[in-house]
Design a protein around this motif. Sequence first.
Motif, PDB file in Angstrom:
ATOM      1  N   PRO A  12      -4.119  19.548 -80.880  1.00 41.60           N
ATOM      2  CA  PRO A  12      -4.632  19.478 -82.511  1.00 41.60           C
ATOM      3  C   PRO A  12      -3.342  20.015 -83.207  1.00 41.60           C
ATOM      4  O   PRO A  12      -2.879  21.355 -82.858  1.00 41.60           O
ATOM      5  CB  PRO A  12      -5.894  20.366 -82.836  1.00 41.60           C
ATOM      6  CG  PRO A  12      -6.649  20.624 -81.234  1.00 41.60           C
ATOM      7  CD  PRO A  12      -5.379  20.497 -80.327  1.00 41.60           C
ATOM      8  N   PHE A  13      -2.888  19.460 -84.065  1.00 44.81           N
ATOM      9  CA  PHE A  13      -1.603  19.877 -85.045  1.00 44.81           C
ATOM     10  C   PHE A  13      -1.711  19.335 -86.232  1.00 44.81           C
ATOM     11  O   PHE A  13      -1.954  18.090 -86.550  1.00 44.81           O
ATOM     12  CB  PHE A  13      -0.277  19.310 -84.164  1.00 44.81           C
ATOM     13  CG  PHE A  13       0.944  19.978 -84.857  1.00 44.81           C
ATOM     14  CD1 PHE A  13       1.342  21.373 -84.240  1.00 44.81           C
ATOM     15  CD2 PHE A  13       1.857  19.203 -85.510  1.00 44.81           C
ATOM     16  CE1 PHE A  13       2.388  21.858 -85.091  1.00 44.81           C
ATOM     17  CE2 PHE A  13       3.075  19.403 -85.971  1.00 44.81           C
ATOM     18  CZ  PHE A  13       3.247  20.772 -85.902  1.00 44.81           C
ATOM     19  N   ASP A  14      -1.717  20.468 -87.262  1.00 46.42           N
ATOM     20  CA  ASP A  14      -1.929  20.107 -88.704  1.00 46.42           C
ATOM     21  C   ASP A  14      -0.403  19.880 -89.146  1.00 46.42           C
ATOM     22  O   ASP A  14      -0.392  19.540 -90.628  1.00 46.42           O
ATOM     23  CB  ASP A  14      -2.568  21.004 -89.269  1.00 46.42           C
ATOM     24  CG  ASP A  14      -3.907  21.141 -88.840  1.00 46.42           C
ATOM     25  OD1 ASP A  14      -4.613  20.046 -88.679  1.00 46.42           O
ATOM     26  OD2 ASP A  14      -4.806  22.280 -89.227  1.00 46.42           O
ATOM     27  N   GLY A  15       0.814  19.582 -88.548  1.00 47.08           N
ATOM     28  CA  GLY A  15       1.848  19.040 -89.162  1.00 47.08           C
ATOM     29  C   GLY A  15       2.885  20.368 -89.089  1.00 47.08           C
ATOM     30  O   GLY A  15       2.221  21.636 -88.724  1.00 47.08           O
ATOM     31  N   PRO A  16       4.152  20.514 -89.692  1.00 47.47           N
ATOM     32  CA  PRO A  16       4.667  19.104 -90.126  1.00 47.47           C
ATOM     33  C   PRO A  16       4.976  18.147 -89.060  1.00 47.47           C
ATOM     34  O   PRO A  16       4.891  18.384 -87.868  1.00 47.47           O
ATOM     35  CB  PRO A  16       5.928  19.773 -90.939  1.00 47.47           C
ATOM     36  CG  PRO A  16       6.330  20.654 -89.977  1.00 47.47           C
ATOM     37  CD  PRO A  16       5.016  21.444 -89.486  1.00 47.47           C
ATOM     38  N   GLU A  27      10.187  16.761 -90.918  1.00 42.52           N
ATOM     39  CA  GLU A  27       9.960  17.891 -91.322  1.00 42.52           C
ATOM     40  C   GLU A  27       9.836  18.799 -90.005  1.00 42.52           C
ATOM     41  O   GLU A  27      10.028  19.986 -89.633  1.00 42.52           O
ATOM     42  CB  GLU A  27       8.754  18.213 -92.144  1.00 42.52           C
ATOM     43  CG  GLU A  27       9.037  17.912 -93.689  1.00 42.52           C
ATOM     44  CD  GLU A  27       7.951  18.077 -94.451  1.00 42.52           C
ATOM     45  OE1 GLU A  27       7.053  18.954 -94.025  1.00 42.52           O
ATOM     46  OE2 GLU A  27       7.584  17.250 -95.576  1.00 42.52           O
ATOM     47  N   MET A  28       9.125  18.113 -88.790  1.00 46.14           N
ATOM     48  CA  MET A  28       8.924  18.719 -87.708  1.00 46.14           C
ATOM     49  C   MET A  28      10.162  19.001 -87.027  1.00 46.14           C
ATOM     50  O   MET A  28      10.349  19.837 -86.588  1.00 46.14           O
ATOM     51  CB  MET A  28       7.895  17.623 -86.941  1.00 46.14           C
ATOM     52  CG  MET A  28       7.683  18.239 -85.569  1.00 46.14           C
ATOM     53  SD  MET A  28       6.923  17.141 -84.349  1.00 46.14           S
ATOM     54  CE  MET A  28       5.357  17.737 -83.956  1.00 46.14           C
ATOM     55  N   ALA A  29      10.867  17.923 -87.069  1.00 43.56           N
ATOM     56  CA  ALA A  29      12.240  18.157 -86.447  1.00 43.56           C
ATOM     57  C   ALA A  29      12.923  19.250 -86.925  1.00 43.56           C
ATOM     58  O   ALA A  29      13.559  20.184 -86.111  1.00 43.56           O
ATOM     59  CB  ALA A  29      13.254  16.780 -86.597  1.00 43.56           C
ATOM     60  N   ALA A  46       0.323  11.837 -86.747  1.00 44.47           N
ATOM     61  CA  ALA A  46      -0.185  12.364 -88.314  1.00 44.47           C
ATOM     62  C   ALA A  46      -1.516  12.051 -88.596  1.00 44.47           C
ATOM     63  O   ALA A  46      -2.390  12.865 -88.975  1.00 44.47           O
ATOM     64  CB  ALA A  46       0.801  11.984 -89.256  1.00 44.47           C
ATOM     65  N   GLY A  47      -1.861  10.794 -88.179  1.00 40.20           N
ATOM     66  CA  GLY A  47      -3.186  10.059 -88.507  1.00 40.20           C
ATOM     67  C   GLY A  47      -4.385  11.074 -87.702  1.00 40.20           C
ATOM     68  O   GLY A  47      -5.374  11.165 -88.295  1.00 40.20           O
ATOM     69  N   THR A  48      -4.066  11.135 -86.434  1.00 43.51           N
ATOM     70  CA  THR A  48      -5.193  11.853 -85.826  1.00 43.51           C
ATOM     71  C   THR A  48      -4.927  13.408 -85.514  1.00 43.51           C
ATOM     72  O   THR A  48      -5.699  14.048 -85.115  1.00 43.51           O
ATOM     73  CB  THR A  48      -5.293  11.281 -84.416  1.00 43.51           C
ATOM     74  OG1 THR A  48      -3.924  11.545 -83.726  1.00 43.51           O
ATOM     75  CG2 THR A  48      -5.654   9.942 -84.227  1.00 43.51           C
ATOM     76  N   ARG A  49      -3.782  13.839 -86.286  1.00 38.43           N
ATOM     77  CA  ARG A  49      -3.416  15.525 -86.281  1.00 38.43           C
ATOM     78  C   ARG A  49      -3.256  15.859 -84.994  1.00 38.43           C
ATOM     79  O   ARG A  49      -3.810  16.773 -84.529  1.00 38.43           O
ATOM     80  CB  ARG A  49      -4.559  16.346 -87.209  1.00 38.43           C
ATOM     81  CG  ARG A  49      -5.013  15.619 -88.377  1.00 38.43           C
ATOM     82  CD  ARG A  49      -3.874  15.475 -89.298  1.00 38.43           C
ATOM     83  NE  ARG A  49      -3.488  16.607 -90.238  1.00 38.43           N
ATOM     84  CZ  ARG A  49      -2.453  16.526 -90.946  1.00 38.43           C
ATOM     85  NH1 ARG A  49      -1.627  15.490 -91.321  1.00 38.43           N
ATOM     86  NH2 ARG A  49      -2.405  17.625 -91.561  1.00 38.43           N
ATOM     87  N   GLU A  50      -2.435  14.981 -83.923  1.00 36.20           N
ATOM     88  CA  GLU A  50      -2.032  15.520 -82.848  1.00 36.20           C
ATOM     89  C   GLU A  50      -0.592  15.627 -82.438  1.00 36.20           C
ATOM     90  O   GLU A  50       0.293  14.888 -83.201  1.00 36.20           O
ATOM     91  CB  GLU A  50      -2.648  14.587 -81.853  1.00 36.20           C
ATOM     92  CG  GLU A  50      -4.106  14.585 -81.882  1.00 36.20           C
ATOM     93  CD  GLU A  50      -4.745  13.565 -80.939  1.00 36.20           C
ATOM     94  OE1 GLU A  50      -5.148  13.888 -79.843  1.00 36.20           O
ATOM     95  OE2 GLU A  50      -4.706  12.367 -81.511  1.00 36.20           O
TER      96      GLU A  50
END
Length: 102
Positions: free
Chosen positions: A12-16, A20-22, A47-51
């Motif tokens: 599970p990951f809420d971003g970025p 932005e992640m890069a 991003a849609g499934t926050r993974e």
Amino acid sequence: SEMKTLLQVDFPFDGPFGQEMADAMKELAESIAKEPGFIWKIWTENAGTREAGGIYLFEDDASARKYLDMHTARLKGFGVPVVNAKVFQVNDALSAIDHGPV
């Protein structure tokens, strides 16, 4: 000779996400590139499934498992509650037919 080992990880990951992640993960990516037995990683995100996660190729099973132990501890240190992982041996002959980068 020992088969190469594929490691599949997601969590599970809420971003970025995206660029932005890069930007945020560039130094982490550079450190992963120096791990023993490491060949390559494909970074994955949804991003849609926050993974987020990755698909890795290592020279051998021992390198993959040692990395997984270290990376799981690091992710939990970042606050990731659960790390899903699977380890597979790579069939080079079949992968070559289907253009696998092995």
